[in-house]
Scaffold this motif. Structure first.
Motif, PDB file in Angstrom:
ATOM      1  N   VAL A 233     -30.581 -36.342  33.259  1.00  0.00           N
ATOM      2  CA  VAL A 233     -29.825 -36.799  34.431  1.00  0.00           C
ATOM      3  C   VAL A 233     -28.976 -38.016  34.067  1.00  0.00           C
ATOM      4  CG1 VAL A 233     -30.054 -37.843  36.729  1.00  0.00           C
ATOM      5  CG2 VAL A 233     -31.445 -35.844  36.112  1.00  0.00           C
ATOM      6  N   ARG A 234     -29.563 -38.968  33.368  1.00  0.00           N
ATOM      7  CA  ARG A 234     -28.858 -40.215  33.047  1.00  0.00           C
ATOM      8  C   ARG A 234     -27.770 -40.046  31.996  1.00  0.00           C
ATOM      9  NH1 ARG A 234     -33.944 -44.349  32.613  1.00  0.00           N
ATOM     10  NH2 ARG A 234     -34.243 -44.634  34.843  1.00  0.00           N
ATOM     11  N   HIS A 235     -28.018 -39.209  31.004  1.00  0.00           N
ATOM     12  CA  HIS A 235     -27.136 -39.198  29.839  1.00  0.00           C
ATOM     13  C   HIS A 235     -26.327 -37.913  29.648  1.00  0.00           C
ATOM     14  CE1 HIS A 235     -29.105 -42.902  28.774  1.00  0.00           C
ATOM     15  NE2 HIS A 235     -30.279 -42.299  28.781  1.00  0.00           N
ATOM     16  N   ALA A 236     -26.735 -36.812  30.269  1.00  0.00           N
ATOM     17  CA  ALA A 236     -26.058 -35.544  29.984  1.00  0.00           C
ATOM     18  C   ALA A 236     -25.244 -35.005  31.149  1.00  0.00           C
ATOM     19  CB  ALA A 236     -27.091 -34.491  29.559  1.00  0.00           C
ATOM     20  N   ALA A 237     -25.425 -35.539  32.331  1.00  0.00           N
ATOM     21  CA  ALA A 237     -24.807 -34.962  33.529  1.00  0.00           C
ATOM     22  C   ALA A 237     -23.292 -34.834  33.414  1.00  0.00           C
ATOM     23  CB  ALA A 237     -25.179 -35.767  34.763  1.00  0.00           C
TER      24      ALA A 237
ATOM     25  N   LEU B  22     -21.464 -33.985  30.963  1.00  0.00           N
ATOM     26  CA  LEU B  22     -21.071 -32.786  30.219  1.00  0.00           C
ATOM     27  C   LEU B  22     -21.889 -31.556  30.586  1.00  0.00           C
ATOM     28  CD1 LEU B  22     -20.608 -34.245  26.612  1.00  0.00           C
ATOM     29  CD2 LEU B  22     -18.849 -33.715  28.309  1.00  0.00           C
ATOM     30  N   SER B  23     -22.985 -31.750  31.312  1.00  0.00           N
ATOM     31  CA  SER B  23     -23.900 -30.659  31.610  1.00  0.00           C
ATOM     32  C   SER B  23     -24.275 -30.701  33.091  1.00  0.00           C
ATOM     33  CB  SER B  23     -25.159 -30.797  30.733  1.00  0.00           C
ATOM     34  OG  SER B  23     -26.035 -29.724  30.930  1.00  0.00           O
ATOM     35  N   PRO B  24     -23.564 -29.951  33.939  1.00  0.00           N
ATOM     36  CA  PRO B  24     -23.852 -30.006  35.374  1.00  0.00           C
ATOM     37  C   PRO B  24     -25.206 -29.407  35.751  1.00  0.00           C
ATOM     38  CG  PRO B  24     -22.160 -28.368  34.912  1.00  0.00           C
ATOM     39  CD  PRO B  24     -22.430 -29.088  33.630  1.00  0.00           C
ATOM     40  N   THR B  25     -25.780 -28.617  34.847  1.00  0.00           N
ATOM     41  CA  THR B  25     -27.114 -28.091  35.089  1.00  0.00           C
ATOM     42  C   THR B  25     -27.978 -28.307  33.848  1.00  0.00           C
ATOM     43  OG1 THR B  25     -26.588 -25.864  34.306  1.00  0.00           O
ATOM     44  CG2 THR B  25     -26.299 -26.279  36.669  1.00  0.00           C
TER      45      THR B  25
ATOM     46  N   HIS C  94     -25.359 -31.299  26.580  1.00  0.00           N
ATOM     47  CA  HIS C  94     -24.767 -32.474  25.962  1.00  0.00           C
ATOM     48  C   HIS C  94     -25.135 -32.427  24.487  1.00  0.00           C
ATOM     49  CE1 HIS C  94     -23.771 -36.566  24.907  1.00  0.00           C
ATOM     50  NE2 HIS C  94     -23.234 -36.735  26.102  1.00  0.00           N
ATOM     51  N   PRO C  95     -24.163 -32.640  23.584  1.00  0.00           N
ATOM     52  CA  PRO C  95     -24.446 -32.455  22.158  1.00  0.00           C
ATOM     53  C   PRO C  95     -25.317 -33.532  21.511  1.00  0.00           C
ATOM     54  CG  PRO C  95     -22.198 -33.209  22.467  1.00  0.00           C
ATOM     55  CD  PRO C  95     -22.761 -32.929  23.842  1.00  0.00           C
ATOM     56  N   TYR C  96     -25.460 -34.697  22.130  1.00  0.00           N
ATOM     57  CA  TYR C  96     -26.240 -35.760  21.502  1.00  0.00           C
ATOM     58  C   TYR C  96     -27.698 -35.342  21.362  1.00  0.00           C
ATOM     59  CZ  TYR C  96     -28.643 -40.108  20.597  1.00  0.00           C
ATOM     60  OH  TYR C  96     -29.445 -41.065  20.043  1.00  0.00           O
TER      61      TYR C  96
ATOM     62  N   THR D 243     -46.776 -32.021  19.690  1.00  0.00           N
ATOM     63  CA  THR D 243     -45.548 -32.083  18.904  1.00  0.00           C
ATOM     64  C   THR D 243     -44.350 -32.228  19.838  1.00  0.00           C
ATOM     65  OG1 THR D 243     -45.233 -29.676  18.901  1.00  0.00           O
ATOM     66  CG2 THR D 243     -46.484 -30.617  17.060  1.00  0.00           C
ATOM     67  N   ALA D 244     -43.299 -32.838  19.311  1.00  0.00           N
ATOM     68  CA  ALA D 244     -42.025 -32.977  20.023  1.00  0.00           C
ATOM     69  C   ALA D 244     -40.927 -32.653  19.029  1.00  0.00           C
ATOM     70  CB  ALA D 244     -41.859 -34.391  20.561  1.00  0.00           C
ATOM     71  N   VAL D 245     -40.051 -31.725  19.414  1.00  0.00           N
ATOM     72  CA  VAL D 245     -38.996 -31.268  18.513  1.00  0.00           C
ATOM     73  C   VAL D 245     -37.686 -31.179  19.288  1.00  0.00           C
ATOM     74  CG1 VAL D 245     -38.234 -29.363  17.040  1.00  0.00           C
ATOM     75  CG2 VAL D 245     -40.660 -29.907  17.189  1.00  0.00           C
ATOM     76  N   VAL D 246     -36.605 -31.662  18.685  1.00  0.00           N
ATOM     77  CA  VAL D 246     -35.273 -31.495  19.256  1.00  0.00           C
ATOM     78  C   VAL D 246     -34.629 -30.315  18.547  1.00  0.00           C
ATOM     79  CG1 VAL D 246     -33.012 -32.541  19.654  1.00  0.00           C
ATOM     80  CG2 VAL D 246     -35.076 -33.966  19.686  1.00  0.00           C
ATOM     81  N   ARG D 247     -34.162 -29.339  19.311  1.00  0.00           N
ATOM     82  CA  ARG D 247     -33.506 -28.167  18.743  1.00  0.00           C
ATOM     83  C   ARG D 247     -32.080 -28.085  19.265  1.00  0.00           C
ATOM     84  NH1 ARG D 247     -38.462 -24.320  19.992  1.00  0.00           N
ATOM     85  NH2 ARG D 247     -39.786 -24.908  18.249  1.00  0.00           N
ATOM     86  N   ALA D 248     -31.129 -28.067  18.344  1.00  0.00           N
ATOM     87  CA  ALA D 248     -29.718 -27.951  18.727  1.00  0.00           C
ATOM     88  C   ALA D 248     -29.412 -26.517  19.132  1.00  0.00           C
ATOM     89  CB  ALA D 248     -28.821 -28.354  17.562  1.00  0.00           C
ATOM     90  N   ASP D 249     -28.488 -26.356  20.078  1.00  0.00           N
ATOM     91  CA  ASP D 249     -27.980 -25.026  20.397  1.00  0.00           C
ATOM     92  C   ASP D 249     -27.219 -24.498  19.185  1.00  0.00           C
ATOM     93  OD1 ASP D 249     -28.979 -25.469  22.927  1.00  0.00           O
ATOM     94  OD2 ASP D 249     -27.021 -25.561  23.910  1.00  0.00           O
ATOM     95  N   ALA D 250     -27.119 -23.202  19.068  1.00  0.00           N
ATOM     96  CA  ALA D 250     -26.446 -22.583  17.922  1.00  0.00           C
ATOM     97  C   ALA D 250     -25.006 -23.087  17.776  1.00  0.00           C
ATOM     98  CB  ALA D 250     -26.465 -21.063  18.056  1.00  0.00           C
ATOM     99  N   ASP D 251     -24.338 -23.362  18.909  1.00  0.00           N
ATOM    100  CA  ASP D 251     -22.948 -23.818  18.835  1.00  0.00           C
ATOM    101  C   ASP D 251     -22.829 -25.341  18.729  1.00  0.00           C
ATOM    102  OD1 ASP D 251     -23.544 -24.756  21.381  1.00  0.00           O
ATOM    103  OD2 ASP D 251     -22.006 -23.558  22.389  1.00  0.00           O
ATOM    104  N   GLY D 252     -23.959 -26.048  18.689  1.00  0.00           N
ATOM    105  CA  GLY D 252     -23.932 -27.506  18.573  1.00  0.00           C
ATOM    106  C   GLY D 252     -23.556 -28.220  19.859  1.00  0.00           C
ATOM    107  N   GLY D 253     -23.358 -27.489  20.940  1.00  0.00           N
ATOM    108  CA  GLY D 253     -22.899 -28.086  22.188  1.00  0.00           C
ATOM    109  C   GLY D 253     -23.987 -28.510  23.144  1.00  0.00           C
ATOM    110  N   GLY D 254     -25.232 -28.444  22.727  1.00  0.00           N
ATOM    111  CA  GLY D 254     -26.339 -28.839  23.591  1.00  0.00           C
ATOM    112  C   GLY D 254     -27.617 -28.880  22.788  1.00  0.00           C
TER     113      GLY D 254
END
Length: 142
Positions: A62-66, A68-71, A91-93, A122-133
Motif C-alpha cells: 500500500v505504501r510503496h507500490a500503489a 504503479l500497482s492499483p491492485t 512494482h518492480p522494486y 522462510t521469506a523469499v522475494v520472487r520477481a515476475d518473469a517480466d521484471g515488472g513486479g
C-alpha cells in the motif's frame, strides 16, 4: 520449502485487493477465515505472528507500490505442517529481506525477517518473469 512443494499444498485461496489501506484489514480477515476453514485454529502459535507478517507485507505494498500497482494479490496456502502466503504487486522494486542493509524505513521488513527466523520459516522475494513486479513468499512451519 521449494516452490514446487508450495504448488502442491492442499489448501489455497487467492484474493485480489485494491492497493489501498483497507486492504490490510481485508487480507487479515480473509486469512483468519481461511485458516479456520482449513482447520488451523487462530490460537495456533504460528497464526498471530503470521497475521502480523501478512499485515506488514500488505502495508508495504500500500505504501510503496500503489502508484504503479492499483491492485495486489494475496495468496494463502497451507498443508498439514506448513502455512504459506505471498503478497504480489506490480512494482518492480525488490526489497532485501536478509542482510544488514534493509534500507531506510525498513522497520516493517525487519520485523518480518525477525518473526520468520524466530518461527523457523522462510521469506523469499520472487520477481515476475517480466521484471515488472514481485511476490514476497513467507513459509512457516505449523
Amino acid at each position: 520449502m521449494a516452490s514446487t512443494q508450495l504448488e502442491t499444498l492442499p489448501y489455497r485461496h487467492v484474493l485480489t485487493l485494491p492497493t489501498e489501506p483497507s486492504a490490510v484489514r481485508l487480507a487479515r480477515q480473509t486469512a483468519e477465515h481461511a485458516l479456520v476453514e482449513w482447520g488451523i485454529g487462530v490460537r495456533h502459535p504460528a497464526v498471530g505472528p503470521a497475521l502480523l507478517i501478512l499485515a506488514e507485507l500488505v502495508t508495504n505494498s500500500v505504501r510503496h507500490a500503489a502508484v504503479l500497482s492499483p491492485t495486489m494479490t494475496v495468496i494463502y496456502a497451507a498443508g498439514p505442517d506448513c502455512l504459506a502466503f505471498a503478497v504480489h504487486d506490480r512494482h518492480p522494486y525488490q526489497p532485501a529481506l536478509y542482510g544488514t542493509d534493509l534500507g531506510t524505513g525498513a522497520g516493517g521488513l525487519a520485523t518480518v525477517r525477525e518473526l520468520v527466523l524466530a518461527l523457523g520459516g522462510t521469506a523469499v522475494v520472487r520477481a515476475d518473469a517480466d521484471g515488472g513486479g514481485k511476490s514476497i513468499w513467507i513459509t512457516l512451519p505449523l
